[in-house]
Scaffold this motif. Structure first.
Motif, short mmCIF file in Angstrom:
data_model
loop_
_atom_site.label_atom_id
_atom_site.label_comp_id
_atom_site.label_asym_id
_atom_site.label_seq_id
_atom_site.Cartn_x
_atom_site.Cartn_y
_atom_site.Cartn_z
N GLU A 175 3.31 1.26 8.76
CA GLU A 175 2.02 1.20 9.44
C GLU A 175 1.18 0.01 8.96
OE1 GLU A 175 3.61 3.83 8.40
OE2 GLU A 175 3.46 5.41 9.91
N MET A 176 1.26 -0.28 7.65
CA MET A 176 0.56 -1.47 7.13
C MET A 176 1.17 -2.74 7.70
SD MET A 176 -2.06 -0.74 5.20
CE MET A 176 -2.35 -2.16 4.13
N GLU A 177 2.49 -2.76 7.79
CA GLU A 177 3.16 -3.93 8.38
C GLU A 177 2.77 -4.10 9.85
OE1 GLU A 177 7.23 -3.00 7.37
OE2 GLU A 177 7.06 -4.04 5.44
N ALA A 178 2.55 -3.00 10.56
CA ALA A 178 2.13 -3.08 11.96
C ALA A 178 0.74 -3.73 12.08
CB ALA A 178 2.13 -1.69 12.59
N LEU A 179 -0.07 -3.65 11.02
CA LEU A 179 -1.38 -4.32 11.01
C LEU A 179 -1.26 -5.79 10.61
CD1 LEU A 179 -3.82 -1.79 9.27
CD2 LEU A 179 -3.68 -2.36 11.70
#
Length: 169
Positions: free
Chosen positions: A69-73
């Motif tokens: 999810e952090m990588e998606a940001l």
């Protein structure tokens, strides 16, 4: 990556708040709080224009479980990155915008250290000005060389940490 230091920008707190909202939506009940730390959190201080953030989690393993999810940001996950107990993320591959230093609530010493420096600099504008001037000298002397810049301010930062912790008590 070449280091640049700029004058304080009034939009840095807003950039922190915007990103904090995104991170809060990912971690929700796993998150205790998010602090704006580093030089961009000190009004008037010259800084690299990168927002440093410190989310405090109930359990650090949440950072490991929510890496996707952090990588998606747009964040790159770097694990502990030299500091045991921390999870480090950085955003902006070629133009860095944010650094996220996540800690578990049990890492109180590390959390306190970051907050002590921030609060000390906020309360002591003369120290903040000296720190900003040092940054400018280092950028000019080392032509923006990141490693030389970091090494050049290391002793000053360690002294700030000691002063901040003593002042905080």
């Amino acid at each position: 990556m070449k280091v640049t230091v700029s004058s304080y920008h009034d939009n840095w707190p807003k950039l922190f708040e915007e990103e904090a909202e995104k991170i809060t939506s990912i971690f929700s009940e796993k998150l205790i709080t998010i602090h704006h730390i580093g030089s961009t959190s000190v009004p008037g201080l010259q800084a690299k224009p990168i927002i440093d953030m410190m989310p405090v989690l109930k359990d650090i393993t949440a950072a490991d479980h929510l890496t996707f999810e952090m990588e998606a940001l747009g964040y790159e996950a770097l694990g502990e990155f030299g500091l045991p107990g921390r999870r480090y993320f950085r955003k902006g591959k070629h133009k860095r915008t944010h650094h996220v230093h996540m800690y578990d609530r049990s890492s109180q010493e590390e959390i306190d250290r970051h907050l002590a420096v921030r609060d000390y600099l906020r309360a002591h504008p003369d120290e903040a000005a000296a720190y900003g001037a040092l940054k400018q000298r280092l950028v000019q002397a080392y032509q923006g060389d990141h490693e030389a810049y970091i090494n050049g301010k290391d002793q000053f930062v360690k002294e700030l940490e000691l002063k901040g912790m003593k002042w905080r008590k």
